[in-house]
Design a protein around this motif. Structure first.
Motif, PDB file in Angstrom:
ATOM      1  N   TYR A   1       8.934  -2.101   3.231  1.00 21.17           N
ATOM      2  CA  TYR A   1       7.698  -1.933   3.622  1.00 21.17           C
ATOM      3  C   TYR A   1       6.862  -3.337   3.217  1.00 21.17           C
ATOM      4  O   TYR A   1       7.019  -3.841   1.980  1.00 21.17           O
ATOM      5  CB  TYR A   1       7.018  -0.845   2.765  1.00 21.17           C
ATOM      6  CG  TYR A   1       5.395  -0.565   3.044  1.00 21.17           C
ATOM      7  CD1 TYR A   1       5.089   0.499   4.250  1.00 21.17           C
ATOM      8  CD2 TYR A   1       4.400  -1.227   2.641  1.00 21.17           C
ATOM      9  CE1 TYR A   1       3.828   0.706   4.455  1.00 21.17           C
ATOM     10  CE2 TYR A   1       3.058  -1.082   2.753  1.00 21.17           C
ATOM     11  CZ  TYR A   1       2.826  -0.151   3.854  1.00 21.17           C
ATOM     12  OH  TYR A   1       1.739   0.224   4.234  1.00 21.17           O
TER      13      TYR A   1
ATOM     14  N   CYS B   1       2.940  -5.260   3.109  1.00 14.57           N
ATOM     15  CA  CYS B   1       1.633  -5.213   3.287  1.00 14.57           C
ATOM     16  C   CYS B   1       1.216  -6.320   4.522  1.00 14.57           C
ATOM     17  O   CYS B   1       1.562  -7.351   4.220  1.00 14.57           O
ATOM     18  CB  CYS B   1       0.841  -5.538   2.038  1.00 14.57           C
ATOM     19  SG  CYS B   1       1.131  -4.176   0.891  1.00 14.57           S
TER      20      CYS B   1
ATOM     21  N   HIS C   1       9.589  -2.970  -1.409  1.00 18.04           N
ATOM     22  CA  HIS C   1       8.186  -3.239  -0.836  1.00 18.04           C
ATOM     23  C   HIS C   1       7.837  -4.804  -1.146  1.00 18.04           C
ATOM     24  O   HIS C   1       8.045  -5.278  -2.323  1.00 18.04           O
ATOM     25  CB  HIS C   1       7.167  -2.348  -1.787  1.00 18.04           C
ATOM     26  CG  HIS C   1       5.875  -2.413  -1.353  1.00 18.04           C
ATOM     27  ND1 HIS C   1       5.180  -3.414  -0.984  1.00 18.04           N
ATOM     28  CD2 HIS C   1       5.066  -1.248  -1.161  1.00 18.04           C
ATOM     29  CE1 HIS C   1       3.813  -2.986  -0.591  1.00 18.04           C
ATOM     30  NE2 HIS C   1       3.972  -1.664  -0.656  1.00 18.04           N
TER      31      HIS C   1
ATOM     32  N   HIS D   1      -3.567  -4.542  -6.050  1.00 13.18           N
ATOM     33  CA  HIS D   1      -2.851  -3.607  -4.816  1.00 13.18           C
ATOM     34  C   HIS D   1      -1.853  -2.804  -5.220  1.00 13.18           C
ATOM     35  O   HIS D   1      -1.787  -1.308  -5.135  1.00 13.18           O
ATOM     36  CB  HIS D   1      -3.097  -4.463  -3.751  1.00 13.18           C
ATOM     37  CG  HIS D   1      -2.723  -3.748  -2.359  1.00 13.18           C
ATOM     38  ND1 HIS D   1      -3.448  -2.653  -1.980  1.00 13.18           N
ATOM     39  CD2 HIS D   1      -1.682  -3.823  -1.500  1.00 13.18           C
ATOM     40  CE1 HIS D   1      -2.954  -1.995  -0.942  1.00 13.18           C
ATOM     41  NE2 HIS D   1      -1.858  -2.799  -0.481  1.00 13.18           N
ATOM     42  N   HIS D   2      -0.795  -3.625  -5.499  1.00 13.09           N
ATOM     43  CA  HIS D   2       0.402  -2.969  -5.748  1.00 13.09           C
ATOM     44  C   HIS D   2       0.516  -2.039  -7.232  1.00 13.09           C
ATOM     45  O   HIS D   2       1.169  -1.113  -7.040  1.00 13.09           O
ATOM     46  CB  HIS D   2       1.618  -4.098  -5.575  1.00 13.09           C
ATOM     47  CG  HIS D   2       1.715  -4.552  -4.526  1.00 13.09           C
ATOM     48  ND1 HIS D   2       2.329  -5.843  -4.202  1.00 13.09           N
ATOM     49  CD2 HIS D   2       1.375  -4.241  -3.208  1.00 13.09           C
ATOM     50  CE1 HIS D   2       2.336  -6.067  -3.038  1.00 13.09           C
ATOM     51  NE2 HIS D   2       1.612  -5.172  -2.171  1.00 13.09           N
TER      52      HIS D   2
ATOM     53  N   GLU E   1      -1.073   1.170  -5.823  1.00 16.27           N
ATOM     54  CA  GLU E   1      -0.103   1.799  -4.898  1.00 16.27           C
ATOM     55  C   GLU E   1       0.989   2.587  -5.893  1.00 16.27           C
ATOM     56  O   GLU E   1       1.184   3.837  -5.330  1.00 16.27           O
ATOM     57  CB  GLU E   1       0.669   0.780  -4.081  1.00 16.27           C
ATOM     58  CG  GLU E   1      -0.073   0.388  -2.928  1.00 16.27           C
ATOM     59  CD  GLU E   1       0.912  -0.466  -2.011  1.00 16.27           C
ATOM     60  OE1 GLU E   1       1.970  -0.054  -1.815  1.00 16.27           O
ATOM     61  OE2 GLU E   1       0.531  -1.496  -1.299  1.00 16.27           O
TER      62      GLU E   1
END
Ligand SMILES: [Zn+2]
Length: 452
Positions: free
Chosen positions: A26, A28, A225, A235-236, A239
């Motif tokens: 995945y 971003c 990721h 952000h991460h 997540e």
């Protein structure tokens, strides 16, 4: 052995997939409120090289890349232009996909959009409220209480400041010093798009989309990721907090972060206005693959400094490579390729790419092959095309540029003068050919014409 640097453990680790011979990956994707810039290009090229490395090793790769089509930045820009966020996304999403194609990036398996995943986002937000990680504010916003998540900060290394517990940050993007509870769901404000939810009208916060889409398409625990280095926090980190609190299993086995790009020695920033957009590279007459070549010359984790001069020199190297490949392709192929030689080069290549993607070393190996005096043309050609499965420089598709008839005629005339030993006129023909942009090299097999 395939080794890759894992930001979570801060060391190179042997890659072990969840399912044999498969990788769920995945990365971003972009917020589609404007054209992509060179920093994006570098990240996406590095993710592509990572993916091609897995493919070269025989893995099947399932790759998901999200499109952020609702976000603070989207709403601000759409309001400025007096259009809907949907219209804004429809304007810039195709441009993004075109940039990827220009850079010869293998398409992802899916490009899910946030606006098509709002029910899933509401479900995960509700689950986080039920588990006491999320709380609802008076304006209908839902926040994530970072003090409840024991491992908050494990990826970026930031430490929670107890004094700040309970403070909230409203914006999607914020700095390290602002570590605080972040929005899972944002209550509706005038002039903003909205969806109906158990907490009233509103829209998703930024971070929740990746938690929802990653688990929907790849499962609760995913192999890898990726993202740009500046997404590590918040952000991460957010997540991880969302996914691991909601699903109660480890979210990501390997975190891959691609280095940032400076422009002419300065950090890219809005205030400096030094973003270079992808289309500028083309409008200046550069082949976008020269950019790809340039990115291959630095390790993916290092910070890189872009200058127009460095791009020009990368383009020269790439053109030089194309020229050599044509010569090898059209050269003498009497000697067939020896299997043991091919395998020994493949092994060397694997050693470089499987050592946390040492592409500068792999590139140097390719140049050794090109220049080798021991390898036959057949061997060189096969090895180069094999390596190019990872480099992605489109070496199999290079064609010898066709020589215009006028040049061919001049070459014939020159040949005749040479036969008659009229060197003066032969030299004049050569000069004329040169003025038209072509060079002549006299070899045993006759004259070779090249575009200068
Ligand atoms: Zn993300």
């Amino acid at each position: 052995m395939l080794k890759i640097y894992n930001t979570l453990s801060r060391k190179k680790e042997t890659f072990k997939p969840i399912k044999k011979n498969q990788v769920g990956m995945y990365t971003c994707g972009p917020t589609v409120y404007g054209p992509g810039h060179l920093g994006h290009a570098r990240s996406y090229v590095n993710f592509d090289i990572l993916k091609r490395m897995f493919l070269y090793n025989g893995y099947k790769v399932k790759h998901i890349l999200n499109i952020t089509d609702v976000h603070d930045d989207m709403i601000k820009k759409a309001n400025e232009l007096d259009i809907t966020i949907r219209k804004l996304a429809n304007r810039y999403t195709p441009l993004f996909l075109k940039d990827l194609a220009d850079l010869n990036i293998i398409p992802a398996n899916k490009y899910p959009k946030v606006t098509e995943h709002v029910p899933g986002i509401i479900r995960m937000t509700q689950a986080l409220i039920n588990k006491d990680y999320g709380y609802v504010e008076k304006d209908g916003s839902v926040y994530y209480d970072v003090s409840k998540f024991k491992n908050y900060g494990k990826l970026s290394g930031i430490k929670l400041d107890k004094a700040k517990t309970g403070t909230r940050v409203e914006t999607d993007k914020y700095e390290k010093k602002d570590i605080a509870d972040f929005a899972l769901w944002k209550g509706w404000k005038k002039g903003e798009p909205y969806w109906k939810s158990p907490w009233g009208k509103g829209r998703p916060g930024w971070h929740i989309e990746c938690s929802v889409m990653a688990s929907k398409y790849l499962g609760k625990t995913i192999d890898l990721h990726g993202g740009a280095m500046d997404l590590k926090f918040p952000h991460h980190e957010n997540e991880i907090a969302q996914s691991e609190a909601a699903n109660e299993v480890r979210f990501v086995n390997y975190w891959f972060h691609a280095g940032l790009l400076d422009i002419e020695g300065q950090k890219m920033s809005k205030s400096l206005g030094n973003y270079i957009e992808m289309h500028e590279v083309k409008s200046k007459g550069f082949n976008p693959l020269s950019l790809r070549y340039l990115f291959l010359t630095a390790h993916y984790r290092s910070k890189m400094n872009f200058t127009w001069k460095s791009l020009k020199s990368a383009e020269q190297s790439l053109n030089n490579l194309y020229q050599k490949v044509i010569e090898i392709k059209t050269g003498n192929k009497k000697q067939t390729a020896r299997n043991e030689i091919m395998q020994s080069y493949q092994k060397k290549f694997l050693r470089s790419i499987n050592d946390d993607l040492d592409m500068p070393k792999a590139l140097a190996l390719m140049w050794n092959v090109v220049k080798s005096k021991k390898l036959s043309n057949e061997e060189k050609y096969k090895i180069i095309l094999d390596f190019d499965k990872v480099f992605g420089l489109n070496l199999a598709k290079i064609k010898k540029p066709s020589i215009p008839k006028k040049i061919k005629d001049l070459v014939k005339i020159r040949e005749e003068y040479r036969k008659k030993d009229d060197w003066k006129k032969a030299d004049r023909a050569r000069k004329e050919i040169k003025e038209l942009g072509y060079s002549i090299k006299d070899t045993k097999e006759g004259s070779k014409i090249n575009k200068i």
